[in-house]
Enzyme design. Structure first.
Site, PDB file in Angstrom:
ATOM      1  N   ALA A  58      -3.971   7.893  16.910  1.00  0.00           N
ATOM      2  CA  ALA A  58      -2.536   8.187  16.906  1.00  0.00           C
ATOM      3  C   ALA A  58      -1.826   7.367  15.837  1.00  0.00           C
ATOM      4  O   ALA A  58      -1.820   6.134  15.891  1.00  0.00           O
ATOM      5  CB  ALA A  58      -1.938   7.904  18.285  1.00  0.00           C
ATOM      6  N   ASP A  59      -1.232   8.056  14.874  1.00  0.00           N
ATOM      7  CA  ASP A  59      -0.528   7.362  13.789  1.00  0.00           C
ATOM      8  C   ASP A  59       0.802   8.014  13.467  1.00  0.00           C
ATOM      9  O   ASP A  59       1.386   7.777  12.412  1.00  0.00           O
ATOM     10  CB  ASP A  59      -1.400   7.291  12.537  1.00  0.00           C
ATOM     11  CG  ASP A  59      -1.748   8.674  11.982  1.00  0.00           C
ATOM     12  OD1 ASP A  59      -1.395   9.686  12.618  1.00  0.00           O
ATOM     13  OD2 ASP A  59      -2.380   8.737  10.905  1.00  0.00           O
ATOM     14  N   ARG A 105     -10.336  -2.089   6.858  1.00  0.00           N
ATOM     15  CA  ARG A 105      -9.494  -2.999   7.644  1.00  0.00           C
ATOM     16  C   ARG A 105      -9.252  -2.446   9.049  1.00  0.00           C
ATOM     17  O   ARG A 105      -9.062  -3.200   9.998  1.00  0.00           O
ATOM     18  CB  ARG A 105      -8.216  -3.340   6.912  1.00  0.00           C
ATOM     19  CG  ARG A 105      -7.230  -2.206   6.611  1.00  0.00           C
ATOM     20  CD  ARG A 105      -6.326  -1.870   7.784  1.00  0.00           C
ATOM     21  NE  ARG A 105      -5.065  -1.326   7.358  1.00  0.00           N
ATOM     22  CZ  ARG A 105      -4.408  -0.394   8.024  1.00  0.00           C
ATOM     23  NH1 ARG A 105      -4.916   0.156   9.126  1.00  0.00           N
ATOM     24  NH2 ARG A 105      -3.225   0.021   7.589  1.00  0.00           N
ATOM     25  N   LYS A 142       0.856  -1.192   0.000  1.00  0.00           N
ATOM     26  CA  LYS A 142       0.000   0.000   0.000  1.00  0.00           C
ATOM     27  C   LYS A 142       0.889   1.239   0.000  1.00  0.00           C
ATOM     28  O   LYS A 142       1.810   1.362   0.801  1.00  0.00           O
ATOM     29  CB  LYS A 142      -0.927   0.015   1.222  1.00  0.00           C
ATOM     30  CG  LYS A 142      -1.941   1.157   1.180  1.00  0.00           C
ATOM     31  CD  LYS A 142      -2.965   1.039   2.297  1.00  0.00           C
ATOM     32  CE  LYS A 142      -2.355   1.385   3.641  1.00  0.00           C
ATOM     33  NZ  LYS A 142      -3.384   1.416   4.719  1.00  0.00           N
ATOM     34  N   GLN A 201     -13.227   7.477   9.425  1.00  0.00           N
ATOM     35  CA  GLN A 201     -12.932   6.223  10.118  1.00  0.00           C
ATOM     36  C   GLN A 201     -14.048   5.797  11.064  1.00  0.00           C
ATOM     37  O   GLN A 201     -14.209   4.606  11.351  1.00  0.00           O
ATOM     38  CB  GLN A 201     -11.635   6.357  10.929  1.00  0.00           C
ATOM     39  CG  GLN A 201     -10.371   6.381  10.092  1.00  0.00           C
ATOM     40  CD  GLN A 201      -9.965   4.981   9.634  1.00  0.00           C
ATOM     41  OE1 GLN A 201     -10.654   4.002   9.878  1.00  0.00           O
ATOM     42  NE2 GLN A 201      -8.838   4.900   8.961  1.00  0.00           N
TER      43      GLN A 201
END
Length: 335
Positions: A229-230, A120, A76, A148
């Site tokens: 949080a990413d 996902r 991805k 999301q």
């Protein structure tokens, strides 16, 4: 030799929630058993555009009780450009998934990675909720009503008998749109963060860099899916929540670098001793899930490339079963 082109509508149409959840759970299991190859996520920072690209490749082999199963590979390519909405009327996050035949390397499908990521991520939260939430969880709080949030509700409602939903968002119009989208299926309303945090299950899906969920607001048995949080510096939860909870992660390297625990971990407030297990360990039975009715549980979800590949496998398999998508001769090898 044809490659399938699957746009966002195709991805959603070919991702049945039950099959998606099962595939993502199988990916966690495969990873725990050593049946995956997943290099670290790589970043290409572009400060001149206030953005970055991220490359997420993976291979996994899923085996059933008879030793049969399937394998899959893909990568991805995803970006995060915070100024996109204001400057270009584009989403902040875009993505493209290339799903390949592991045996030959042939690209079987090119699909919208943005829709795939949302689906996902919801499925991963559902897997964690199934193992960590109380059995009869009937209320769901969601903090953040962006894209999301929709798949969080869809997927979690597939594993628990959700009846009541409370959504909290600083943007009243966005919260209202979320409520309207699900008003015919749930007892749903906009509320405060504290009201959402008191529910049986809570999903936080915001980009904040300072905690917005207080320890005092969280219910005694609430299960929390910490999704937002990413990146380093981001956090949504009061660190005291993490200290009080049974803490489960998806990947140690990613969560300590850019997950919900990254800030308190870097400060020494949270250490490895505070991490109960990975979700893979729980799925295969090497660690317990929920151990007490009156215990807070937290799943720190950063999103793994194996989840993308597992979800892409579901989408590609379903699309070939249904005969949809747009085939094209990418390699110039058509008869």
């Amino acid at each position: 030799m044809q490659t399938l082109l699957l746009d966002s509508d195709d991805v959603r149409a070919n991702a049945p929630t039950d099959r998606l959840i099962a595939a993502v759970e199988a990916a966690f299991e495969a990873d725990q058993r050593g049946d995956t190859r997943m290099p670290a996520k790589s970043y290409v920072d572009l400060p001149q555009y206030n953005g970055d690209f991220r490359s997420m490749p993976a291979y996994l082999r899923v085996r059933d009780d008879d030793g049969e199963g399937w394998d899959a590979a893909g990568v991805k390519w995803v970006n995060v450009h915070p100024d996109n909405r204001a400057d270009h009327d584009l989403p902040t996050v875009l993505g493209t998934m290339i799903y390949s035949d592991p045996e030959t390397g042939v690209p079987l499908a090119i699909m919208d990675g943005r829709e795939l990521t949302m689906l996902r991520t919801g499925a991963a939260a559902a897997v964690a909720t199934d193992h960590l939430a109380i059995e009869g969880a009937s209320s769901l709080g969601i903090v953040g009503a962006g894209v999301q949030s929709y798949t969080q509700l869809e997927a979690i409602a597939a594993v628990r008998p959700i009846e009541e939903v409370v959504v909290a968002d600083a943007d009243a119009e966005r919260a209202a749109a979320f409520v309207e989208a699900f008003a015919d299926r749930f007892e749903i309303r906009a509320g405060s963060i504290a009201e959402a945090a008191a529910c049986d299950v809570l999903s936080t899906v915001t980009p904040v860099e300072s905690p917005i969920v207080d320890r005092e607001a969280v219910g005694d048995h609430t299960h929390i899916n910490a999704i937002g949080a990413d990146a380093a510096g981001k956090q949504e939860l009061d660190p005291e929540i993490l200290r009080a909870a049974t803490l489960v992660i998806d990947d140690h390297e990613q969560t300590t670098h850019s997950g919900e625990i990254n800030v308190p971990y870097s400060e020494g407030t949270i250490t490895d001793a505070d991490i109960h297990a990975s979700i893979g360990e729980i799925v295969v039975g090497n660690a317990e899930g929920r151990t007490a009715a009156d215990r807070i549980t937290v799943f720190d979800s950063t999103g793994l490339a194996i989840q993308d590949v597992a979800a892409a496998h579901v989408v590609y398999t379903r699309s070939t079963e249904q005969g949809n998508g747009t085939p094209f001769d990418l390699l110039g090898l058509a008869d």
